[in-house]
Write a protein that holds these residues in place. Structure first.
Motif, PDB file in Angstrom:
ATOM      1  N   ALA A  84       0.835  -1.204   0.000  1.00  0.00           N
ATOM      2  CA  ALA A  84       0.000   0.000   0.000  1.00  0.00           C
ATOM      3  C   ALA A  84       0.869   1.253   0.000  1.00  0.00           C
ATOM      4  N   ASN A  85       1.930   1.238   0.789  1.00  0.00           N
ATOM      5  CA  ASN A  85       2.844   2.385   0.824  1.00  0.00           C
ATOM      6  C   ASN A  85       3.549   2.583  -0.514  1.00  0.00           C
ATOM      7  N   LYS A  86       3.904   1.497  -1.192  1.00  0.00           N
ATOM      8  CA  LYS A  86       4.527   1.611  -2.516  1.00  0.00           C
ATOM      9  C   LYS A  86       3.535   2.174  -3.531  1.00  0.00           C
ATOM     10  N   ALA A  87       2.273   1.785  -3.416  1.00  0.00           N
ATOM     11  CA  ALA A  87       1.245   2.335  -4.296  1.00  0.00           C
ATOM     12  C   ALA A  87       1.098   3.840  -4.076  1.00  0.00           C
ATOM     13  N   LEU A  88       1.087   4.254  -2.815  1.00  0.00           N
ATOM     14  CA  LEU A  88       0.982   5.679  -2.504  1.00  0.00           C
ATOM     15  C   LEU A  88       2.197   6.437  -3.040  1.00  0.00           C
ATOM     16  N   LEU A  89       3.371   5.864  -2.902  1.00  0.00           N
ATOM     17  CA  LEU A  89       4.584   6.504  -3.408  1.00  0.00           C
ATOM     18  C   LEU A  89       4.499   6.697  -4.928  1.00  0.00           C
ATOM     19  N   GLN A  92       2.304   9.590  -5.610  1.00  0.00           N
ATOM     20  CA  GLN A  92       2.986  10.856  -5.330  1.00  0.00           C
ATOM     21  C   GLN A  92       4.000  11.193  -6.423  1.00  0.00           C
ATOM     22  N   GLN A  93       4.744  10.183  -6.887  1.00  0.00           N
ATOM     23  CA  GLN A  93       5.754  10.402  -7.919  1.00  0.00           C
ATOM     24  C   GLN A  93       5.148  10.853  -9.241  1.00  0.00           C
ATOM     25  N   HIS A  94       3.939  10.380  -9.546  1.00  0.00           N
ATOM     26  CA  HIS A  94       3.304  10.675 -10.830  1.00  0.00           C
ATOM     27  C   HIS A  94       2.125  11.641 -10.706  1.00  0.00           C
ATOM     28  N   SER A  95       1.977  12.265  -9.548  1.00  0.00           N
ATOM     29  CA  SER A  95       0.869  13.201  -9.301  1.00  0.00           C
ATOM     30  C   SER A  95      -0.486  12.582  -9.646  1.00  0.00           C
ATOM     31  N   ILE A  96      -0.663  11.335  -9.229  1.00  0.00           N
ATOM     32  CA  ILE A  96      -1.890  10.597  -9.526  1.00  0.00           C
ATOM     33  C   ILE A  96      -2.993  10.989  -8.548  1.00  0.00           C
ATOM     34  N   ARG A  97      -4.163  11.269  -9.108  1.00  0.00           N
ATOM     35  CA  ARG A  97      -5.330  11.623  -8.294  1.00  0.00           C
ATOM     36  C   ARG A  97      -6.421  10.577  -8.348  1.00  0.00           C
ATOM     37  N   PHE A  98      -6.246   9.557  -9.247  1.00  0.00           N
ATOM     38  CA  PHE A  98      -7.277   8.547  -9.460  1.00  0.00           C
ATOM     39  C   PHE A  98      -6.644   7.162  -9.525  1.00  0.00           C
ATOM     40  N   ALA A  99      -7.355   6.186  -8.976  1.00  0.00           N
ATOM     41  CA  ALA A  99      -6.894   4.796  -9.024  1.00  0.00           C
ATOM     42  C   ALA A  99      -8.068   3.908  -9.400  1.00  0.00           C
TER      43      ALA A  99
END
Length: 156
Positions: A84-89, A92-99
């Motif tokens: 989950a932390n890797k997904a959040l990272l 953050q790295q790609h300025s993702i707002r949607f999953a």
């Protein structure tokens, strides 16, 4: 060239062999094809990213403790939280707002998860990755509400 919002996507939807039971579960959606052509997709399987193997034992979130336990009783919460932390990272790295994450998964479920009894019973709830992303302000969708995400993307 247009710049599009990136979308974090469960790797299983791409047909990758990452599911606990090695079942290939490609998502057949015209929207997914469009998003791939637009180079929006950032794939991850939080469970594999957290160090779990393929195949692996079924695991479910336990309602009283929130721990993720396999069918044989092993606590795999650490791997799920790491994923989950890797997904959040990545977000953050790609300025993702949607999953777009796999519904009912103990990692990725956005509205339903299994009840922890290994009886194939689903209950309202979120997987650990969905919870973490939601807390960070990322909108989490499942394969069941892609149209809702598409409408949001069209507005941006």
């Amino acid at each position: 060239m247009a710049i599009f919002d990136k979308i974090l996507l469960s790797r299983c939807f791409l047909g990758d062999n990452v599911r606990y039971n090695s079942e290939i579960l490609a998502l057949r959606s015209p929207l997914l094809k469009i998003w791939q052509q637009e180079n929006r997709i950032i794939p991850i399987c939080p469970e594999v990213a957290g160090g779990l193997s393929v195949p692996r034992e079924p695991a479910e979130q336990q309602p009283n403790s929130g721990q993720i336990i396999t069918i044989s009783g092993s606590n795999v919460s650490k791997a799920f939280n790491e994923g989950a932390n890797k997904a959040l990272l990545l977000c953050q790295q790609h300025s993702i707002r949607f999953a777009v994450l796999k519904e009912s998964s103990p990692s990725c479920g956005s509205t339903l998860i299994y009840d922890g009894s290994f009886s194939n019973t689903k209950i309202p709830g979120q997987g650990v990755t969905s919870v973490l992303l939601t807390q960070a302000g990322i909108r989490v969708f499942s394969e069941n509400n892609l149209d809702e995400l598409a409408k949001l993307l069209d507005k941006n």
